[in-house]
Design an enzyme around this catalytic site. Structure first.
Site, PDB file in Angstrom:
ATOM      1  N   LYS A 225       0.820  -1.211   0.000  1.00  0.00           N
ATOM      2  CA  LYS A 225       0.000   0.000   0.000  1.00  0.00           C
ATOM      3  C   LYS A 225       0.849   1.254   0.000  1.00  0.00           C
ATOM      4  O   LYS A 225       0.445   2.268  -0.562  1.00  0.00           O
ATOM      5  CB  LYS A 225      -0.964   0.011   1.195  1.00  0.00           C
TER       6      LYS A 225
ATOM      7  N   LYS B 284      -5.666 -11.468  -7.237  1.00  0.00           N
ATOM      8  CA  LYS B 284      -6.973 -11.585  -6.599  1.00  0.00           C
ATOM      9  C   LYS B 284      -7.954 -10.561  -7.188  1.00  0.00           C
ATOM     10  O   LYS B 284      -7.562  -9.435  -7.487  1.00  0.00           O
ATOM     11  CB  LYS B 284      -6.767 -11.333  -5.098  1.00  0.00           C
TER      12      LYS B 284
ATOM     13  N   LYS C  29     -11.470  -4.656  -5.675  1.00  0.00           N
ATOM     14  CA  LYS C  29     -12.080  -3.397  -6.088  1.00  0.00           C
ATOM     15  C   LYS C  29     -11.029  -2.335  -6.374  1.00  0.00           C
ATOM     16  O   LYS C  29     -11.325  -1.318  -6.970  1.00  0.00           O
ATOM     17  CB  LYS C  29     -13.111  -2.918  -5.050  1.00  0.00           C
TER      18      LYS C  29
END
Ligand code: TRP
Length: 333
Positions: free
Chosen positions: A115, A197, A200
């Site tokens: 992140k 994966k 969103k």
């Protein structure tokens, strides 16, 4: 005999629309656990703040996610459905646990590294201490099991380390939780890059199917899904990741076995197969979408669900927080 049941806690961030992956990989399994376990399912709204959110969108996603939880079969009587920020004990225990979590161990978290690479202009302290807040989410409820996807396993591990460290210093305070990775349907991959994966936050919108998406959009995404060039429907995740992902989705949506799917499409091109998968997903999601829309029109009911969820969760959380405050030496108010 409520207390004889083992306790489960899990949560999803309301940072966007829920995906087919969150349904097949998580929420559908949660609903199946509520008879056997004492279940707490939250919306991790505090966690979403580690990445910039548009305030009105966050509110909309949060309410929609409450409705979707219910529409997916999580009965608000049988499960405690609540919003993390409505139970202040999460932030309170989160701070205490920050002080029992080491800089070094947080630096090693793969999600932090990912992140911070993706949000290089906003590597904030919350992104770094995220796992301590997640540990608070779990430990407040003395959860036995934490259903999570593979990507969250490391967070449950650090939670166990923090709990063991605290218990070692102050005596038994926290139950040590186990990650619970459901045996099937745990991993739905992106339709356009099946080595990742379904998410969103996928940059390619074609890779991710949303739970509340319109049927025509779902069908179009499956039509464009990545396969391979050998025109054979066979389960082989190593060599045929795209086809195998579609088979997993089809199996999860239709209840059919891989062998039955291989037989059904032997000799057909991928076109028919992809169409069948898309149609099965549309039918799977249709009642959920309709029920979510119906619930969203009844704000008073949704409010009553999350308010009573917050009350029930607060009662359980307050007991643990009081114990912790006392153990570390905070003077009782
Ligand atoms: N970190 C989880 C995710 O991004 C969400 C989450 C927050 C969670 N607190 C939790 C999951 C506690 C399980 C238990 O998916």
């Amino acid at each position: 005999m409520e207390n004889a049941k083992k306790r489960i806690l899990s949560g999803i961030q309301p940072s966007g629309d829920l995906t087919l992956g969150s349904y097949l990989g998580a929420i559908r399994n949660w609903a199946a656990l509520s008879d056997e376990y004492d279940c707490y399912y939250m919306l991790a709204d505090l966690h979403t703040l580690t990445v910039r959110q548009v305030p009105a969108e966050l509110r909309r996603h949060t309410l929609m996610q409450v409705a979707a939880y219910i529409a997916c079969g999580l009965d608000p009587e049988k499960n405690v459905l609540f919003i993390q920020s409505h139970v202040p004990a999460h932030a309170q225990l989160g701070w205490v646990l920050d002080c029992y979590t080491m800089f070094g161990e947080l630096s090693r978290m793969t999600q932090f590294k990912d992140k911070s690479a993706k949000n290089a202009d906003n590597i904030n302290a919350g992104l770094f201490t995220y796992p301590a807040l997640m540990a608070a989410d779990i430990l407040l409820y003395q959860a036995d099991l934490v259903p999570v996807g593979h990507d969250q396993k490391q967070h449950v591990e650090i939670c166990r380390d923090i709990a063991n460290r605290f218990n070692g210093l102050y005596g038994d305070t926290f139950k040590i939780p186990e990650p619970y990775i459901p045996p099937v349907g745990a991993r739905v991959m992106s339709l356009t890059s099946p080595e990742n994966k379904m998410s969103k936050s996928d940059k390619d919108p074609g890779g991710c199917v949303y739970m509340l998406e319109k049927p025509e959009d779902i069908l179009r995404k499956f039509k464009k899904a990545v396969t391979d060039s050998d025109a054979c429907v066979r389960f082989d995740p190593e060599n045929k990741p795209g086809v195998s992902n579609l088979m997993q989705i089809y199996a999860a949506a239709s209840g059919r076995s891989f062998a039955a799917i291989e037989a059904e499409f032997s000799g057909c091109g991928y076109g028919d197969f992809k169409k069948a998968v898309g149609e099965a997903v549309v039918e799977l999601l249709r009642p959920i979408r309709e029920e979510t829309e119906r619930l969203l029109a009844d704000k008073a009911y949704l409010e009553s669900v999350y308010r009573s969820g917050a009350e029930r969760a607060s009662r359980a959380a307050a007991r643990t927080l009081a114990k912790v405050y006392k153990k570390v030496g905070l003077l009782a108010p």
